[in-house]
Design a protein around this motif. Structure first.
Motif, PDB file in Angstrom:
ATOM      1  N   ARG A 105       0.831  -1.203   0.000  1.00 24.41           N
ATOM      2  CA  ARG A 105       0.000   0.000   0.000  1.00 24.41           C
ATOM      3  C   ARG A 105       0.873   1.262   0.000  1.00 24.41           C
ATOM      4  O   ARG A 105       0.527   2.262  -0.624  1.00 24.41           O
ATOM      5  CB  ARG A 105      -0.932   0.006   1.205  1.00 24.41           C
ATOM      6  CG  ARG A 105      -1.890   1.182   1.208  1.00 24.41           C
ATOM      7  CD  ARG A 105      -2.803   1.201   2.417  1.00 24.41           C
ATOM      8  NE  ARG A 105      -3.770   0.132   2.467  1.00 24.41           N
ATOM      9  CZ  ARG A 105      -4.909   0.090   1.756  1.00 24.41           C
ATOM     10  NH1 ARG A 105      -5.188   1.046   0.911  1.00 24.41           N
ATOM     11  NH2 ARG A 105      -5.743  -0.911   1.903  1.00 24.41           N
TER      12      ARG A 105
ATOM     13  N   ILE B 219      -7.765  -6.202  -1.559  1.00 21.56           N
ATOM     14  CA  ILE B 219      -6.768  -5.895  -0.524  1.00 21.56           C
ATOM     15  C   ILE B 219      -6.471  -7.177   0.240  1.00 21.56           C
ATOM     16  O   ILE B 219      -7.390  -7.931   0.590  1.00 21.56           O
ATOM     17  CB  ILE B 219      -7.296  -4.829   0.471  1.00 21.56           C
ATOM     18  CG1 ILE B 219      -7.646  -3.523  -0.249  1.00 21.56           C
ATOM     19  CG2 ILE B 219      -6.306  -4.595   1.612  1.00 21.56           C
ATOM     20  CD1 ILE B 219      -6.485  -2.743  -0.775  1.00 21.56           C
ATOM     21  N   ARG B 220      -5.209  -7.433   0.503  1.00 20.49           N
ATOM     22  CA  ARG B 220      -4.809  -8.511   1.416  1.00 20.49           C
ATOM     23  C   ARG B 220      -4.337  -7.812   2.698  1.00 20.49           C
ATOM     24  O   ARG B 220      -3.295  -7.159   2.701  1.00 20.49           O
ATOM     25  CB  ARG B 220      -3.680  -9.350   0.835  1.00 20.49           C
ATOM     26  CG  ARG B 220      -4.076 -10.132  -0.400  1.00 20.49           C
ATOM     27  CD  ARG B 220      -2.991 -11.146  -0.754  1.00 20.49           C
ATOM     28  NE  ARG B 220      -3.074 -11.588  -2.125  1.00 20.49           N
ATOM     29  CZ  ARG B 220      -3.912 -12.494  -2.607  1.00 20.49           C
ATOM     30  NH1 ARG B 220      -4.795 -13.055  -1.816  1.00 20.49           N
ATOM     31  NH2 ARG B 220      -3.888 -12.833  -3.873  1.00 20.49           N
ATOM     32  N   LYS B 221      -5.118  -7.946   3.741  1.00 19.47           N
ATOM     33  CA  LYS B 221      -4.819  -7.284   5.014  1.00 19.47           C
ATOM     34  C   LYS B 221      -3.549  -7.874   5.641  1.00 19.47           C
ATOM     35  O   LYS B 221      -3.354  -9.092   5.629  1.00 19.47           O
ATOM     36  CB  LYS B 221      -5.987  -7.444   5.997  1.00 19.47           C
ATOM     37  CG  LYS B 221      -7.233  -6.717   5.577  1.00 19.47           C
ATOM     38  CD  LYS B 221      -7.068  -5.247   5.844  1.00 19.47           C
ATOM     39  CE  LYS B 221      -8.357  -4.501   5.608  1.00 19.47           C
ATOM     40  NZ  LYS B 221      -8.121  -3.067   5.591  1.00 19.47           N
ATOM     41  N   ASN B 222      -2.707  -6.994   6.160  1.00 21.76           N
ATOM     42  CA  ASN B 222      -1.498  -7.396   6.905  1.00 21.76           C
ATOM     43  C   ASN B 222      -0.672  -8.432   6.149  1.00 21.76           C
ATOM     44  O   ASN B 222      -0.252  -9.443   6.707  1.00 21.76           O
ATOM     45  CB  ASN B 222      -1.884  -7.923   8.286  1.00 21.76           C
ATOM     46  CG  ASN B 222      -2.598  -6.873   9.092  1.00 21.76           C
ATOM     47  OD1 ASN B 222      -2.186  -5.712   9.111  1.00 21.76           O
ATOM     48  ND2 ASN B 222      -3.678  -7.253   9.741  1.00 21.76           N
ATOM     49  N   TYR B 223      -0.425  -8.187   4.885  1.00 21.81           N
ATOM     50  CA  TYR B 223       0.239  -9.145   4.003  1.00 21.81           C
ATOM     51  C   TYR B 223       1.761  -9.041   4.048  1.00 21.81           C
ATOM     52  O   TYR B 223       2.456 -10.042   4.018  1.00 21.81           O
ATOM     53  CB  TYR B 223      -0.262  -8.910   2.579  1.00 21.81           C
ATOM     54  CG  TYR B 223       0.196  -9.921   1.558  1.00 21.81           C
ATOM     55  CD1 TYR B 223      -0.365 -11.194   1.517  1.00 21.81           C
ATOM     56  CD2 TYR B 223       1.164  -9.604   0.615  1.00 21.81           C
ATOM     57  CE1 TYR B 223       0.042 -12.123   0.574  1.00 21.81           C
ATOM     58  CE2 TYR B 223       1.571 -10.527  -0.334  1.00 21.81           C
ATOM     59  CZ  TYR B 223       1.003 -11.778  -0.348  1.00 21.81           C
ATOM     60  OH  TYR B 223       1.398 -12.694  -1.285  1.00 21.81           O
TER      61      TYR B 223
ATOM     62  N   ASP C 270      -0.802  -3.720   4.466  1.00 26.37           N
ATOM     63  CA  ASP C 270      -1.697  -4.310   3.490  1.00 26.37           C
ATOM     64  C   ASP C 270      -1.047  -4.378   2.111  1.00 26.37           C
ATOM     65  O   ASP C 270      -0.194  -3.552   1.768  1.00 26.37           O
ATOM     66  CB  ASP C 270      -2.982  -3.482   3.350  1.00 26.37           C
ATOM     67  CG  ASP C 270      -3.829  -3.494   4.607  1.00 26.37           C
ATOM     68  OD1 ASP C 270      -3.568  -4.313   5.511  1.00 26.37           O
ATOM     69  OD2 ASP C 270      -4.753  -2.662   4.671  1.00 26.37           O
TER      70      ASP C 270
END
Length: 155
Positions: free
Chosen positions: A110, A129-133, A142
């Motif tokens: 991000r 979105i991939r959270k906390n990736y 993200d």
């Protein structure tokens, strides 16, 4: 200032030391040599951008079931902002299209606004979105998931 025009060639095991040097200097959380070695062993599309005899960028892409995923694209820090990343991306998109892939996917931090804008400019769209990736020095960040449909690419 004219932008350099790299040549592209497949990555080989003998390139891993040079690739590792680029990764360590240019990536916040660099891949280890084992990641590249495993990618070569797995038959992924692993390409280098080269100026003269110097490796200035690399990309690893996995292709399966009509879909391509760019796993990593890195340009050596002294060569960034010169169009090499764009040319390497275009090279990989062509390889995916020529392999009859219908879609190409990637993730971008991000916080990596320059890369995100490059991908938008090249025809990718944000699809999720991939959270906390991604790991960061302060925790997690993200990933923005982006895709490009390739059916129209070769028209």
């Amino acid at each position: 200032m004219t932008k350099p025009s790299p040549t592209f060639r497949p990555m080989q095991e003998t390139d891993l030391e040079q690739i590792n040097a680029v990764e360590q200097l240019s990536a916040e959380h660099p891949w280890r040599t084992a990641h590249f070695s495993d990618s070569l062993t797995s038959g992924y599309t692993c390409e280098l951008a080269v100026l003269g005899n110097q490796v200035v960028g690399h990309c690893v892409m996995m292709m399966a079931a009509g879909e391509a995923s760019i796993l990593i694209l890195t340009v050596d820090k002294p060569f960034q902002r010169r169009g090499i990343g764009r040319q390497l991306l275009q090279h990989m998109v062509k390889k995916a299209a020529q392999s009859d892939c219908k879609t190409i996917l990637l993730e971008v931090r991000r916080s990596n606004i320059k890369a995100f804008n490059l991908y938008l400019d090249e025809g990718f769209s944000e699809i999720g979105i991939r959270k906390n990736y991604y790991p960061t020095s302060k925790g997690w960040e993200d990933a923005i998931v982006m895709a490009m449909e390739l059916e129209t690419f070769l028209d």
